[in-house]
Enzyme design. Structure first.
Site, PDB file in Angstrom:
ATOM      1  N   ASN A  39       0.903  -1.361   0.005  1.00  0.00           N
ATOM      2  CA  ASN A  39       0.071  -0.003  -0.192  1.00  0.00           C
ATOM      3  C   ASN A  39       0.716   1.212   0.031  1.00  0.00           C
ATOM      4  O   ASN A  39       1.727   1.285   0.652  1.00  0.00           O
ATOM      5  CB  ASN A  39      -0.814  -0.152   1.120  1.00  0.00           C
ATOM      6  CG  ASN A  39      -0.436  -0.161   2.509  1.00  0.00           C
ATOM      7  OD1 ASN A  39       0.390  -0.865   2.708  1.00  0.00           O
ATOM      8  ND2 ASN A  39      -0.940   0.121   3.502  1.00  0.00           N
ATOM      9  N   GLU A  41       0.326   5.169   0.769  1.00  0.00           N
ATOM     10  CA  GLU A  41      -0.652   5.998   1.189  1.00  0.00           C
ATOM     11  C   GLU A  41      -0.192   7.481   0.778  1.00  0.00           C
ATOM     12  O   GLU A  41       0.953   7.587   0.187  1.00  0.00           O
ATOM     13  CB  GLU A  41      -0.843   6.091   2.656  1.00  0.00           C
ATOM     14  CG  GLU A  41      -1.131   4.783   3.000  1.00  0.00           C
ATOM     15  CD  GLU A  41      -1.532   4.696   4.605  1.00  0.00           C
ATOM     16  OE1 GLU A  41      -1.129   5.465   5.456  1.00  0.00           O
ATOM     17  OE2 GLU A  41      -2.248   3.475   5.003  1.00  0.00           O
ATOM     18  N   CYS A  50      -3.981   0.529  -2.628  1.00  0.00           N
ATOM     19  CA  CYS A  50      -3.900  -0.637  -1.719  1.00  0.00           C
ATOM     20  C   CYS A  50      -2.719  -1.483  -2.261  1.00  0.00           C
ATOM     21  O   CYS A  50      -2.481  -1.330  -3.391  1.00  0.00           O
ATOM     22  CB  CYS A  50      -5.221  -1.428  -1.837  1.00  0.00           C
ATOM     23  SG  CYS A  50      -6.544  -0.814  -0.700  1.00  0.00           S
ATOM     24  N   GLU A  52      -2.955  -4.602  -3.314  1.00  0.00           N
ATOM     25  CA  GLU A  52      -3.558  -5.367  -4.211  1.00  0.00           C
ATOM     26  C   GLU A  52      -3.190  -4.805  -5.581  1.00  0.00           C
ATOM     27  O   GLU A  52      -2.908  -5.305  -6.455  1.00  0.00           O
ATOM     28  CB  GLU A  52      -4.774  -5.821  -3.998  1.00  0.00           C
ATOM     29  CG  GLU A  52      -4.970  -6.837  -2.507  1.00  0.00           C
ATOM     30  CD  GLU A  52      -5.321  -6.200  -1.557  1.00  0.00           C
ATOM     31  OE1 GLU A  52      -4.965  -5.028  -1.348  1.00  0.00           O
ATOM     32  OE2 GLU A  52      -5.849  -6.685  -0.450  1.00  0.00           O
ATOM     33  N   CYS A  83     -10.291  -5.194   0.244  1.00  0.00           N
ATOM     34  CA  CYS A  83     -11.312  -4.073   0.184  1.00  0.00           C
ATOM     35  C   CYS A  83     -12.121  -4.375  -0.915  1.00  0.00           C
ATOM     36  O   CYS A  83     -11.800  -5.036  -1.936  1.00  0.00           O
ATOM     37  CB  CYS A  83     -10.798  -2.752   0.115  1.00  0.00           C
ATOM     38  SG  CYS A  83     -10.302  -1.926  -1.251  1.00  0.00           S
ATOM     39  N   CYS A  86     -10.728  -3.629  -4.173  1.00  0.00           N
ATOM     40  CA  CYS A  86      -9.749  -4.592  -4.720  1.00  0.00           C
ATOM     41  C   CYS A  86     -10.234  -5.891  -5.206  1.00  0.00           C
ATOM     42  O   CYS A  86      -9.588  -6.488  -5.808  1.00  0.00           O
ATOM     43  CB  CYS A  86      -8.854  -4.699  -3.526  1.00  0.00           C
ATOM     44  SG  CYS A  86      -7.378  -3.402  -3.553  1.00  0.00           S
TER      45      CYS A  86
HETATM   46  N1  THU Z   1      -5.132  -1.721   2.704  1.00  0.00           N
HETATM   47  C1  THU Z   1      -4.648  -2.508   1.611  1.00  0.00           C
HETATM   48  O1  THU Z   1      -3.490  -2.142   1.162  1.00  0.00           O
HETATM   49  N2  THU Z   1      -5.256  -3.624   1.274  1.00  0.00           N
HETATM   50  C2  THU Z   1      -6.276  -4.271   1.837  1.00  0.00           C
HETATM   51  O2  THU Z   1      -6.604  -5.260   1.555  1.00  0.00           O
HETATM   52  C3  THU Z   1      -6.835  -3.415   3.265  1.00  0.00           C
HETATM   53  C4  THU Z   1      -6.369  -2.137   3.158  1.00  0.00           C
HETATM   54  C5  THU Z   1      -4.645  -0.653   2.990  1.00  0.00           C
HETATM   55  C6  THU Z   1      -5.124   0.724   2.477  1.00  0.00           C
HETATM   56  C7  THU Z   1      -4.606   1.612   3.496  1.00  0.00           C
HETATM   57  O3  THU Z   1      -3.377   2.097   3.037  1.00  0.00           O
HETATM   58  C8  THU Z   1      -4.334   0.915   5.043  1.00  0.00           C
HETATM   59  O4  THU Z   1      -4.370  -0.394   4.414  1.00  0.00           O
HETATM   60  C9  THU Z   1      -5.384   1.208   5.951  1.00  0.00           C
HETATM   61  O5  THU Z   1      -6.773   1.109   5.294  1.00  0.00           O
END
Ligand code: THU
Length: 130
Positions: A39, A41, A50, A52, A83, A86
């Site tokens: 991920n 941000e 994310c 994925e 999520c 994804c």
């Molecule tokens: N996140 C992912 O990268 N993948 C997931 O399956 C769930 C959430 C990340 C997004 C964000 O940067 C952090 O987790 C918190 O939501």
């Protein structure tokens, strides 16, 4: 390298200063090659991506469009499921039978198929004839 090891390793590179929640993802594509993502941000929160999505982008950038297996890992009390967005992204490149393993850094695992994760997925079949 196993999908689990690849996801565990790439998770360390996650850029997650806002949530503090690092996620790693690894996909095995049709060629057998493993693609990874973490991920990423952003201070403008909705612009974050994310793990994925990053792995899928790497796979497609390398010229592959079929994924056979996925692994997602995070440091959470229970395995983190992808999520909603994804799940749809994974379904673009993976069949319903694709196995998605969700792991925690403590070693818990949950295994589901893409069809389990996204029942009734919107697909190209819904746009037949266009
Ligand atoms: N996140 C992912 O990268 N993948 C997931 O399956 C769930 C959430 C990340 C997004 C964000 O940067 C952090 O987790 C918190 O939501």
């Amino acid at each position: 390298m196993s999908l689990k090891d690849a996801a565990t390793r790439v998770r360390e590179n996650a850029h997650a200063p806002y949530s503090g929640f690092k996620v790693g993802a690894a996909l095995r594509a049709a060629s057998g090659t493993v693609y990874v993502g973490c991920n990423v941000e952003n201070v403008a929160y909705p612009e974050g991506t994310c793990a994925e999505a990053g792995a899928i982008a790497a796979m497609v950038a390398a010229g592959e469009t079929e994924l056979l297996e996925a692994y997602v890992i995070a440091d959470s009390p229970m395995p983190v499921t992808p999520c909603g967005g994804c799940r749809q992204k994974l379904a673009e490149f993976g069949a319903g039978s694709v196995v998605v393993t969700m792991g925690t850094t403590e070693g818990r695992e949950q295994v589901m198929t893409l069809a389990d994760l996204l029942p009734g997925a919107f697909s190209a079949d819904h746009m037949a004839g266009r």
